[in-house]
Every structure is written in structure tokens, then in C-alpha cells.
Design an enzyme around this catalytic site. Structure first.
Site, short mmCIF file in Angstrom:
data_model
loop_
_atom_site.label_atom_id
_atom_site.label_comp_id
_atom_site.label_asym_id
_atom_site.label_seq_id
_atom_site.Cartn_x
_atom_site.Cartn_y
_atom_site.Cartn_z
N GLY A 14 0.66 -1.46 0.04
CA GLY A 14 0.03 -0.09 -0.01
C GLY A 14 0.93 1.32 -0.10
O GLY A 14 0.29 2.24 0.13
N GLY A 23 6.03 7.21 -5.06
CA GLY A 23 6.59 8.59 -4.83
C GLY A 23 6.48 9.07 -3.49
O GLY A 23 6.79 10.17 -2.99
N LYS A 81 12.52 7.36 0.06
CA LYS A 81 11.80 7.21 -1.20
C LYS A 81 12.33 6.17 -2.42
O LYS A 81 13.51 6.46 -2.85
CB LYS A 81 11.53 8.60 -2.11
CG LYS A 81 10.69 8.54 -3.23
CD LYS A 81 10.53 9.94 -3.84
CE LYS A 81 9.74 10.70 -3.16
NZ LYS A 81 9.57 12.11 -4.15
N ASP A 89 3.74 23.55 -4.14
CA ASP A 89 3.08 22.33 -3.79
C ASP A 89 2.92 22.52 -2.25
O ASP A 89 3.05 21.34 -1.53
CB ASP A 89 3.49 21.04 -4.19
CG ASP A 89 2.31 19.83 -3.89
OD1 ASP A 89 0.99 20.45 -3.85
OD2 ASP A 89 2.63 18.64 -3.99
#
Length: 473
Positions: free
Chosen positions: A198, A202, A217, A314
Site C-alpha cells: 500500500g 513517490g 523514497k 505544492d
């Protein structure tokens, strides 16, 4: 940062005495000179790892025939293994030398004997419980080395014991010369990553590096053939490597020479600001302004980076991490691909523009896919500050999509309730920060100054119900 750099420079096996103490790593290729005055040279005794990028370099010099002086027990063991001296290896092991001792390249005596094809030494080492699966700094095993150099007798012995030659693939960032390996490169075998189901593409996940929790990552399998994904990985890595500030996530290192490729940053057990706000709701005046200053300082640093500013694009609570000391650190920058139009103007790259931003923190220019500048981060900052002060999203309880349309298309702003308890200067600053007109929005250097004045003024006049601590002033 210095400590992290020292930790990732190699496996810490030091030399014992004499001029070799400063000589650097040991590897096992032939070398012409053992002049003790040349103490910055790497000593070489024979064939190198099968995965060493420069292993095929011509080696015209004659191999060494005597043990150099001042070698410690590990180096003597590796030298004897290189020479095929079964009796010498046995004597050292009987004296207590660890059969799995390594040099700074992670090479064991079994690696060396396999490279040179010394069957007797290999059998002796295996009888003393040598580690079949030990890997050197390039990820090579003794079986891989034996197979590469055509020593099939040794390879078959190792294979019969259960050894397997590792499958290798070149990464898109692999270098031809070990001297070109980046300083930030980490040994992937020092990283313990828990592969949980799950994990979204990224997303950073928790791992351990040399016993320390870090966030990792991992580049997914499909990305190695996708130039866009590789460029995004390189872009994020480049940015993380060069930035350094108390309010910016700290870069630890990366794996670029082995698959899977990984980026490693510091881990914060307190989680992100989004989770914190979900749990706490409205924050106290002191915490709201302290957090606001942390975010502003981090963004000001990014915007002032030379030669090019780093525009986050972002900025939202989930991309702001909370450390154990209660300080905020900005993360998640460099993930949105930009096209530079001029020194101050940007546009979303085609790949980024395809995905319409649907966050309430997104500036109107980004939402409408127009040209924009650094002030898009100021707008996002204003929405976060509002949420910390009011304890709710703008226009709550309206759906997010409707709130975005009201703010980005209609130019409306949510009403202030709790902000009435703050100085009027803060309301004025917030109004300017999320102005529909980007030219009205102040830069973060000005925001920091104005927030400092609000804090100082509030403390002097006793406006706050809670007590401020002012270590940041």
C-alpha cells in the site's frame, strides 16, 4: 551533515600503525610502488571486484610477492588469500583473525581468493565458516567474482554450498569511474527498508540506516525506462543535495549506483503539520505565529537560492514536517516540474499541467495554468496560516472543490473569526498574502519582519492569553 558524510564514505576498517594509517582504502589490484612516503596511495594486491567500474583497466605491473610492512591482521589475511598461501591464511585464522574481516571496500578473503582462483584457500575459508553472501561496496559476492574471472572450479564449489551470483543492472545514473561516485552515495546494504503493502508511488517510507531511522523514497520498477521519472528523481536529488537550512528537510544521501535507486532524508516521528492540525484543531496564538515564522524562514531560503530560486508550488501542511523539538521543516519541494519563461516567471511543464491542482492551498495562477512567480508559495502560506489560526479549512464545511472555485475563480476569501483576537497588522498581512493580484503579495523576507513585529507588539501589550517564548527573535 558532516557526520552523515563521514558515515557514508565507506565501511570503517582502519589500518594499524605506521605510514599506512593515512593511505586510504585498500583494494586488490596490482600496483607498482610501496614507497612508505607515498602514504596517500591505495595499495593493490590482485584482481578487483567483478562489479568495480574500473576493474578492466590494464594492470601491467608485477604482483607483490612479499607481505608489506605494517599491515594489520585483516590486510595480512587478504594478502595471503591473494597469494594463495593456504598455510599463511590458516596461521592467521588460528591466531584469531576473523575469517570475515573486510577492507574499506567491503572485500573479504573469500572475495580475493575467488578472484584469483585459489581453490585451496577457498576450501579453507569455507571450512572456517566464511560468509558466502558477503557483498563488497559494489554489491559483488565471491561467486560473482569467481564467475566473472572464469574460475569455474571455485565458482562450482561456492555454488554447491548455496552461493548465487547476484543479478546486476546498470542504473541510469551509474558512473564509469569510482572516483566519480557522488559524495552522497550510500551503501544500499546499510539501509533496512520495510517493504509495506500500500505504499503509494513517490511517497517516503520509514527505514533504518546504520541503526538510525530515516525516510526513504524508492524509485519504482517501471520508472527506470521512463525518462520523465528519471529526470524528476534527478531534479529532486539535486535540490535536496544543495539546500541546507534549519527549516528545510535535511538530506542524508542517496543510492544511485545500485537498483533500486533511493533518496534518503531525515525522519521525523512527529509527522506532518496536516496530521498535527487534524489532531489539535485551532492552534494557540503563540504556536500559530511560531509555526508561521518557521515556514516563512524555510520558504525565504528556498526563494533566495542562487542562481535560481526554488519555487515550491505544492506547499501544504502535509509537506511540512514537525521535528521532535517542535520546529517545522519544509519538504516536498522540487516535485512539480516547471518551465522557466523568464528570470521571474514560470509555467507548469506539460506533464505537470496535465494534472490539474485540486488543493485549497493552490494559488489561482496555478489552478488556471497561467504564468506565475514565487508569490504562489506566499498564497499557499496564507491559507496554511488561516487554517492554523481558525482551526478549519477556508469556507468550511463547503466541499473542497467548491472552496477552490470560490477562492481561485471568484476571488472570494473566507470570513475571519478567531483572527479578530489578533492584532490588526496580522489581518492586513494575511489579506495581502492571499491577494488575487500576485504583485500585492509580499515576499517572505518582508513577511518574516512583519510577523516578528506582530509577536513583539502582542507581547508588550499583553494581547495573548498564553505566554510567548521568543527564541527566534
Amino acid at each position: 551533515m558532516e557526520m552523515a558524510a563521514q558515515l557514508r564514505r565507506g565501511i570503517s576498517r582502519q589500518f594499524s600503525t605506521g605510514s599506512l594509517r593515512k593511505s586510504g582504502r585498500f583494494s586488490f589490484k596490482r600496483q607498482a610502488s610501496l614507497d612508505p612516503q607515498r602514504n596517500n596511495m591505495r595499495f593493490s594486491f590482485g584482481r578487483q571486484s567483478s562489479l568495480d567500474p574500473i576493474r578492466r583497466r590494464p594492470m601491467p605491473e608485477e604482483p607483490l610477492t612479499v607481505v608489506p610492512e605494517n599491515l594489520d591482521a585483516t590486510m595480512q589475511l587478504l594478502f595471503m588469500a591473494c597469494q594463495g598461501d593456504v598455510r599463511g591464511v590458516q596461521d592467521l585464522l588460528d591466531e584469531g583473525t576473523d575469517v570475515n574481516s573486510i577492507d574499506l571496500d567491503g572485500r573479504t578473503a573469500l572475495h580475493i581468493a575467488a578472484c584469483e582462483g585459489h581453490v585451496g584457500v577457498v576450501k579453507l575459508l569455507l571450512s572456517r565458516k566464511a560468509n558466502l553472501d558477503a557483498r563488497d561496496r559494489w554489491g559483488s559476492t565471491a561467486a560473482a567474482d569467481a564467475k566473472y574471472y572464469g574460475n569455474m572450479d571455485v565458482y562450482n564449489i561456492l555454488k554447491a554450498r548455496g552461493a548465487k551470483a547476484p543479478k546486476t543492472r546498470k542504473t541510469p545514473m551509474a558512473v564509469a569511474n569510482p572516483k566519480e561516485v557522488p559524495e552522497y552515495e550510500l551503501n544500499p546494504f546499510e539501509l533496512q527498508v520495510r517493504r509495506a503493502d500500500g505504499i503509494a508511488k513517490g511517497v517516503y517510507q520509514v527505514a533504518k540506516w546504520n541503526g538510525t531511522k530515516v525516510a526513504v523514497k524508492i524509485l519504482d520498477k517501471e520508472s527506470y525506462t521512463d525518462p520523465e521519472s528519471i529526470n524528476a528523481f534527478k531534479c529532486e536529488l539535486t535540490l535536496l543535495e544543495k539546500v541546507r537550512h534549519p527549516n528545510i528537510i535535511q538530506f542524508v544521501g542517496a543510492v544511485t549506483q545500485n537498483i533500486p535507486m533511493m533518496i534518503v532524508v531525515e525522519y521525523h516521528s512527529k509527522g506532518d503539520l496536516g496530521c498535527y492540525l487534524l489532531k489539535k484543531g485551532r492552534l494557540s496564538p503563540s504556536k500559530s505565529l511560531r509555526f508561521a515564522l518557521d515556514i516563512a524562514r524555510g520558504l525565504n531560503y528556498l526563494h533566495e537560492c542562487k542562481p535560481d530560486p526554488v519555487v515550491h508550488c505544492d506547499l501544504m501542511p502535509k509537506n511540512i514536517l514537525l521535528d521532535s523539538g517542535g520546529q517545522l521543516k519544509v519538504a516536498g519541494f522540487g516535485l512539480v516540474r516547471l518551465s522557466k519563461i523568464s528570470a521571474e516567471k514560470f509555467k507548469l511543464a506539460e506533464t505537470a499541467a496535465c494534472t490539474r491542482h485540486t488543493s485549497v492551498y493552490t494559488a489561482p495562477e496555478l489552478y488556471k495554468d497561467e504564468l506565475f512567480d514565487k508569490s504562489v508559495d506566499v498564497y499557499s502560506f496564507a491559507v496554511i496560516l488561516y487554517e492554523m489560526i481558525e482551526g478549519i479549512h477556508p469556507f468550511h464545511p463547503k466541499p473542497t472543490e467548491e472552496a477552490i472555485r470560490l477562492m481561485c475563480l471568484d476571488g472570494k476569501r473566507p470570513p475571519y473569526k478567531k483572527l479578530k483576537n489578533y492584532p490588526s497588522e496580522l489581518k492586513e498581512l494575511l489579506d495581502e498574502c492571499w491577494s488575487p493580484d500576485p504583485s500585492v503579495r509580499p515576499n517572505f523576507a518582508e513577511i518574516i519582519l512583519r510577523l516578528d513585529r506582530v509577536v513583539t507588539q502582542g507581547c508588550k501589550q499583553g494581547w495573548w492569553k498564553d505566554t510567548f517564548k521568543l527564541p527566534w527573535l
